[in-house]
Design a protein around this motif. Sequence first.
Motif, PDB file in Angstrom:
ATOM      1  N   THR A   1      42.915  37.979  41.673  1.00 25.89           N
ATOM      2  CA  THR A   1      42.712  39.326  41.154  1.00 25.89           C
ATOM      3  C   THR A   1      41.806  40.101  42.093  1.00 25.89           C
ATOM      4  O   THR A   1      40.694  39.643  42.392  1.00 25.89           O
ATOM      5  N   ILE A   2      42.281  41.250  42.542  1.00 23.61           N
ATOM      6  CA  ILE A   2      41.472  42.114  43.396  1.00 23.61           C
ATOM      7  C   ILE A   2      40.888  43.229  42.552  1.00 23.61           C
ATOM      8  O   ILE A   2      41.549  43.740  41.634  1.00 23.61           O
ATOM      9  N   SER A   3      39.652  43.577  42.850  1.00 24.79           N
ATOM     10  CA  SER A   3      38.986  44.680  42.143  1.00 24.79           C
ATOM     11  C   SER A   3      38.010  45.345  43.108  1.00 24.79           C
ATOM     12  O   SER A   3      37.760  44.821  44.204  1.00 24.79           O
ATOM     13  N   ARG A   4      37.468  46.482  42.687  1.00 27.51           N
ATOM     14  CA  ARG A   4      36.522  47.169  43.570  1.00 27.51           C
ATOM     15  C   ARG A   4      35.498  47.926  42.752  1.00 27.51           C
ATOM     16  O   ARG A   4      35.742  48.289  41.587  1.00 27.51           O
ATOM     17  N   ASP A   5      34.368  48.160  43.395  1.00 22.23           N
ATOM     18  CA  ASP A   5      33.299  48.980  42.826  1.00 22.23           C
ATOM     19  C   ASP A   5      33.052  50.088  43.841  1.00 22.23           C
ATOM     20  O   ASP A   5      32.409  49.860  44.874  1.00 22.23           O
ATOM     21  N   ASN A   6      33.582  51.260  43.575  1.00 23.78           N
ATOM     22  CA  ASN A   6      33.486  52.347  44.545  1.00 23.78           C
ATOM     23  C   ASN A   6      32.043  52.782  44.786  1.00 23.78           C
ATOM     24  O   ASN A   6      31.683  53.181  45.900  1.00 23.78           O
ATOM     25  N   ALA A   7      31.212  52.703  43.768  1.00 21.89           N
ATOM     26  CA  ALA A   7      29.811  53.098  43.921  1.00 21.89           C
ATOM     27  C   ALA A   7      29.078  52.186  44.904  1.00 21.89           C
ATOM     28  O   ALA A   7      28.118  52.609  45.554  1.00 21.89           O
ATOM     29  N   LYS A   8      29.545  50.939  45.000  1.00 20.27           N
ATOM     30  CA  LYS A   8      28.912  49.969  45.894  1.00 20.27           C
ATOM     31  C   LYS A   8      29.710  49.752  47.172  1.00 20.27           C
ATOM     32  O   LYS A   8      29.332  48.916  47.992  1.00 20.27           O
ATOM     33  N   ASN A   9      30.815  50.470  47.328  1.00 21.33           N
ATOM     34  CA  ASN A   9      31.695  50.274  48.494  1.00 21.33           C
ATOM     35  C   ASN A   9      32.040  48.809  48.680  1.00 21.33           C
ATOM     36  O   ASN A   9      32.026  48.277  49.797  1.00 21.33           O
ATOM     37  N   THR A  10      32.356  48.164  47.571  1.00 21.91           N
ATOM     38  CA  THR A  10      32.592  46.722  47.572  1.00 21.91           C
ATOM     39  C   THR A  10      33.944  46.398  46.970  1.00 21.91           C
ATOM     40  O   THR A  10      34.340  46.997  45.973  1.00 21.91           O
ATOM     41  N   VAL A  11      34.622  45.442  47.577  1.00 22.03           N
ATOM     42  CA  VAL A  11      35.874  44.918  47.055  1.00 22.03           C
ATOM     43  C   VAL A  11      35.680  43.434  46.765  1.00 22.03           C
ATOM     44  O   VAL A  11      34.959  42.739  47.474  1.00 22.03           O
ATOM     45  N   TYR A  12      36.314  42.975  45.698  1.00 16.39           N
ATOM     46  CA  TYR A  12      36.198  41.590  45.270  1.00 16.39           C
ATOM     47  C   TYR A  12      37.575  40.928  45.265  1.00 16.39           C
ATOM     48  O   TYR A  12      38.602  41.598  45.107  1.00 16.39           O
ATOM     49  N   LEU A  13      37.573  39.618  45.390  1.00 17.74           N
ATOM     50  CA  LEU A  13      38.799  38.844  45.237  1.00 17.74           C
ATOM     51  C   LEU A  13      38.461  37.611  44.405  1.00 17.74           C
ATOM     52  O   LEU A  13      37.796  36.695  44.881  1.00 17.74           O
ATOM     53  N   GLN A  14      38.881  37.632  43.155  1.00 14.02           N
ATOM     54  CA  GLN A  14      38.711  36.477  42.276  1.00 14.02           C
ATOM     55  C   GLN A  14      39.902  35.562  42.481  1.00 14.02           C
ATOM     56  O   GLN A  14      41.044  35.972  42.270  1.00 14.02           O
ATOM     57  N   MET A  15      39.624  34.335  42.894  1.00 16.23           N
ATOM     58  CA  MET A  15      40.689  33.387  43.210  1.00 16.23           C
ATOM     59  C   MET A  15      40.613  32.221  42.232  1.00 16.23           C
ATOM     60  O   MET A  15      39.624  31.479  42.218  1.00 16.23           O
ATOM     61  N   ASN A  16      41.638  32.079  41.421  1.00 19.90           N
ATOM     62  CA  ASN A  16      41.713  30.994  40.442  1.00 19.90           C
ATOM     63  C   ASN A  16      42.869  30.063  40.788  1.00 19.90           C
ATOM     64  O   ASN A  16      43.757  30.411  41.567  1.00 19.90           O
ATOM     65  N   SER A  17      42.859  28.897  40.181  1.00 19.15           N
ATOM     66  CA  SER A  17      43.931  27.908  40.392  1.00 19.15           C
ATOM     67  C   SER A  17      44.203  27.710  41.878  1.00 19.15           C
ATOM     68  O   SER A  17      45.358  27.737  42.320  1.00 19.15           O
ATOM     69  N   LEU A  18      43.153  27.527  42.630  1.00 23.59           N
ATOM     70  CA  LEU A  18      43.295  27.422  44.081  1.00 23.59           C
ATOM     71  C   LEU A  18      44.092  26.185  44.470  1.00 23.59           C
ATOM     72  O   LEU A  18      44.019  25.129  43.816  1.00 23.59           O
ATOM     73  N   LYS A  19      44.846  26.325  45.555  1.00 14.30           N
ATOM     74  CA  LYS A  19      45.683  25.266  46.087  1.00 14.30           C
ATOM     75  C   LYS A  19      45.246  24.954  47.510  1.00 14.30           C
ATOM     76  O   LYS A  19      44.695  25.824  48.193  1.00 14.30           O
ATOM     77  N   PRO A  20      45.526  23.768  47.989  1.00 11.84           N
ATOM     78  CA  PRO A  20      45.186  23.440  49.388  1.00 11.84           C
ATOM     79  C   PRO A  20      45.777  24.440  50.380  1.00 11.84           C
ATOM     80  O   PRO A  20      45.145  24.735  51.394  1.00 11.84           O
TER      81      PRO A  20
END
Length: 121
Positions: free
Chosen positions: A67-86
Amino acid sequence: VQLQAFGGGLVQAGGSLRLSCTASGNIFGINAMAWYRQAPGKQREFVAAISAGSSPKYADSVKGRFTISRDNAKNTVYLQMNSLKPEDTAVYYCNAPIVRLTSGDTRYDRWGQGTLVTVSS
């Protein structure tokens, strides 16, 4: 303009990690932001992107897990990575194609330094 990515590490398959990337440097606004990754011996590939209005887009290989998300006030982008695979093991890079500065200038195609994600089986 600098982009700094954080949050990589070693995780077991099935686990989760959250990456973040913050842009700095007299920024007025950023259009889309994106994550790419490059596995050993492979070309860099698109992972996810998010528009200024927070509309997301994903590579088929990560849909439903990341899941990608962002906080424009902080000029930050996030990437939540679940069920990770090799096969998610790679260096992850954040990207800002267009960055508008407070001076009125524009910077193009800015990249972060990359953060390593290693998923063990």
